[in-house]
Scaffold this active site. Sequence first.
Site, PDB file in Angstrom:
ATOM      1  N   ASP A  96       0.859  -1.177   0.000  1.00  0.00           N
ATOM      2  CA  ASP A  96       0.000   0.000   0.000  1.00  0.00           C
ATOM      3  C   ASP A  96       0.901   1.234   0.000  1.00  0.00           C
ATOM      4  OD1 ASP A  96      -2.476   1.495   0.456  1.00  0.00           O
ATOM      5  OD2 ASP A  96      -3.209  -0.356   1.373  1.00  0.00           O
ATOM      6  N   HIS A 133     -11.185  -3.373   3.184  1.00  0.00           N
ATOM      7  CA  HIS A 133     -11.088  -2.973   4.590  1.00  0.00           C
ATOM      8  C   HIS A 133     -11.923  -1.729   4.921  1.00  0.00           C
ATOM      9  CE1 HIS A 133      -8.363  -0.543   2.327  1.00  0.00           C
ATOM     10  NE2 HIS A 133      -8.247   0.280   3.344  1.00  0.00           N
ATOM     11  N   ASP A 134     -12.489  -1.074   3.918  1.00  0.00           N
ATOM     12  CA  ASP A 134     -13.309   0.126   4.153  1.00  0.00           C
ATOM     13  C   ASP A 134     -14.800  -0.141   4.035  1.00  0.00           C
ATOM     14  OD1 ASP A 134     -11.104   1.784   4.509  1.00  0.00           O
ATOM     15  OD2 ASP A 134     -10.979   2.284   2.375  1.00  0.00           O
TER      16      ASP A 134
HETATM   17  O1  TEU Z   1      -9.645   5.383   1.818  1.00  0.00           O
HETATM   18  C1  TEU Z   1     -10.044   6.568   1.211  1.00  0.00           C
HETATM   19  C2  TEU Z   1     -11.471   6.884   1.266  1.00  0.00           C
HETATM   20  O2  TEU Z   1     -11.851   7.958   0.936  1.00  0.00           O
HETATM   21  C3  TEU Z   1     -12.395   5.829   1.738  1.00  0.00           C
HETATM   22  O3  TEU Z   1     -12.500   6.039   3.107  1.00  0.00           O
HETATM   23  C4  TEU Z   1     -13.723   5.905   1.085  1.00  0.00           C
HETATM   24  O4  TEU Z   1     -14.529   4.995   1.727  1.00  0.00           O
HETATM   25  C5  TEU Z   1     -13.769   5.508  -0.350  1.00  0.00           C
HETATM   26  O5  TEU Z   1     -12.741   6.124  -0.994  1.00  0.00           O
HETATM   27  C6  TEU Z   1     -15.097   5.858  -1.016  1.00  0.00           C
HETATM   28  O6  TEU Z   1     -15.271   7.199  -1.258  1.00  0.00           O
HETATM   29  C7  TEU Z   1      -8.307   5.159   1.996  1.00  0.00           C
HETATM   30  C8  TEU Z   1      -8.081   3.889   2.783  1.00  0.00           C
HETATM   31  O7  TEU Z   1      -8.567   2.805   2.057  1.00  0.00           O
HETATM   32  C9  TEU Z   1      -8.691   4.026   4.134  1.00  0.00           C
HETATM   33  O8  TEU Z   1      -8.601   2.860   4.894  1.00  0.00           O
HETATM   34  C10 TEU Z   1      -7.997   5.162   4.839  1.00  0.00           C
HETATM   35  O9  TEU Z   1      -8.630   5.408   6.060  1.00  0.00           O
HETATM   36  C11 TEU Z   1      -8.003   6.442   4.014  1.00  0.00           C
HETATM   37  O10 TEU Z   1      -7.649   6.226   2.652  1.00  0.00           O
HETATM   38  C12 TEU Z   1      -7.006   7.421   4.557  1.00  0.00           C
HETATM   39  O11 TEU Z   1      -5.716   6.992   4.293  1.00  0.00           O
END
Ligand code: TEU
Length: 564
Positions: free
Chosen positions: A102, A333-334
């Site tokens: 990442d 993970h999101d």
């Molecule tokens: O995620 C970026 C982000 O904006 C997501 O939280 C969002 O859900 C998705 O883009 C839909 O709009 C990344 C990582 O995957 C996340 O785990 C981090 O918390 C974030 O960046 C900050 O680094």
Amino acid sequence: MKEDINRKWWKEGIVYQIYPRSFQDTTGNGVGDLQGIIQRLDYIKSLGVDIIWLNPVYESPNDDNGYDISDYRNIMSEFGTMTDFDELLAGMKQRGLKLVMDLVVNHSSDEHRWFQESRKSRDNPYRDYYHWWPAEKGTPPKRWSFFDVESNAWKYDEQTDAYYLHCFSVKQPDLKWENPKVRQEVYDLMEFWFEKGVDGFRMDVISFISKDTNFPELPESYNGEFIPFYSNGPKLHDYLREMNRSVLSKYNVMTVGEAPGVSIDRALEFVDEDREELNMFFHFDLMELDRAQGETFTMAKEPWKLTEFKKIHSNWDAVFAKKGWGSMFLNNHDFPRSVSRWGNDSRTHWYNSATMLQTFLLSMRGTPFFYYGEEIGMTNVKFTKISEYQDINTINRYKTIQQNGGDIDAFLANEKDASRDNARTPMQWDTSENSGFSKAKPWLRVNENYKEGINAATQEEDKSSVLNYFRKMVQVRKDHLTLIYGNYELVLPSNEQVYGYTRSLDQKKYLVLLSFSTKKTTVKIDEISFEKAELIISNDDIYPTGEVNRFELMPYQAAIYKLF
Ligand code: TEU
């Protein structure tokens, strides 16, 4: 005639994403670690996947579980050491597995040395590594922050009487890409990992890196939606091309950008090979399908529709039909677990829907990304109390609602379906305590259903488990180049129960039928003609209908046929 398919390892590979914190603890501190991944490499290899994407493993104070990096060239002490990392990489190479890391460079941690320096004085050599707004210019123009309780991306810093920008938490200050020194730092650290033998990067919110440093008010055309605005910075493509020229072009590596806010009409700007930017990116159209308008983390009131689900995938497939390449994922993970979100995690439908969704990802064009536990059908944990959550996103949104006197119960009900922690519970390995993840209390509560068959060991023994279906279906993809490169054509476009499509290449044609229904359904395929349909794989019994183009499907049944 053979069709020209421009074969690449990263198009044919299957990705397995690991959230290291939750995979396997070997030290007994309740947190997963690199030795844990090493221990499980044979398992990962046995799945048939080719590429591992590791969520951030760099040194970090863990305000956002590693997405706030304080040293890009060191391993987080909770996860192990650089020696462990080297051992992991060697173990992967030995088994023919590739490693994608990442790359989190839209922002660093506020505990990174660059920021520590930057905030010291206005004339510090690192001052210009971050975005600062001097207080004498007044309050800076509104910018939104994901993880800020006030949703304010500007944080006042007394030491130099100025505000710094943080589109995520206050501990994640945005790096200033407009400064060529910052870009060089990023390219150098990328080289550092490539020289170690890493095979690529997943690039965190790469669409946000370029900013209009005049910080104008949000243009009206964006209608208050800040994600598309953030992703449309003026120099974004200059930076990506420069990165490609400076580093990526020197190695045989894979890149996949995380691109929130990038709409389909802009897709080829990122991945058209001739532009030499990225290989692939993640779009978020599907992730928004069941969400309230413009609200990434709030469920919509109405249930999502299969016709919309199909439309999203058909449209995106079409964009990459001739140029570029797509990526396919149903969770990460999101976002919550795929079977709970797009399938049905009730006892009756869990097996069929988990395997049906696997069949979907593995029969579409575009590189499939699976998230650890998806191969055994892990489900949402559905926490009920705020004290059970660990994620800054849930915790800070809770605080916002509390401050504004909002509806806490409604919020907690929403998080049961939508929270990121649903996807972060420990891997369910076996039936021993804490699902075999750790001997100590895990950092995030284990989903109790590991005792009821949702664990790798139990499924290993069962020929007809979700796990063993996954392996079979992976092999089906590998055995059929058509499923990787073939043309995609939707059938039954207006059917709300069944998703059907064909894949064809060099005179070979396959029909994929996926039921998203809790009821038995029958479909008749009239759009195409064929004389015979030979079954390749299905997750349930097949009942012949007596007619070649009529198919009966059990609830959540998936079936792939070769057509003659
Ligand atoms: O995620 C970026 C982000 O904006 C997501 O939280 C969002 O859900 C998705 O883009 C839909 O709009 C990344 C990582 O995957 C996340 O785990 C981090 O918390 C974030 O960046 C900050 O680094």
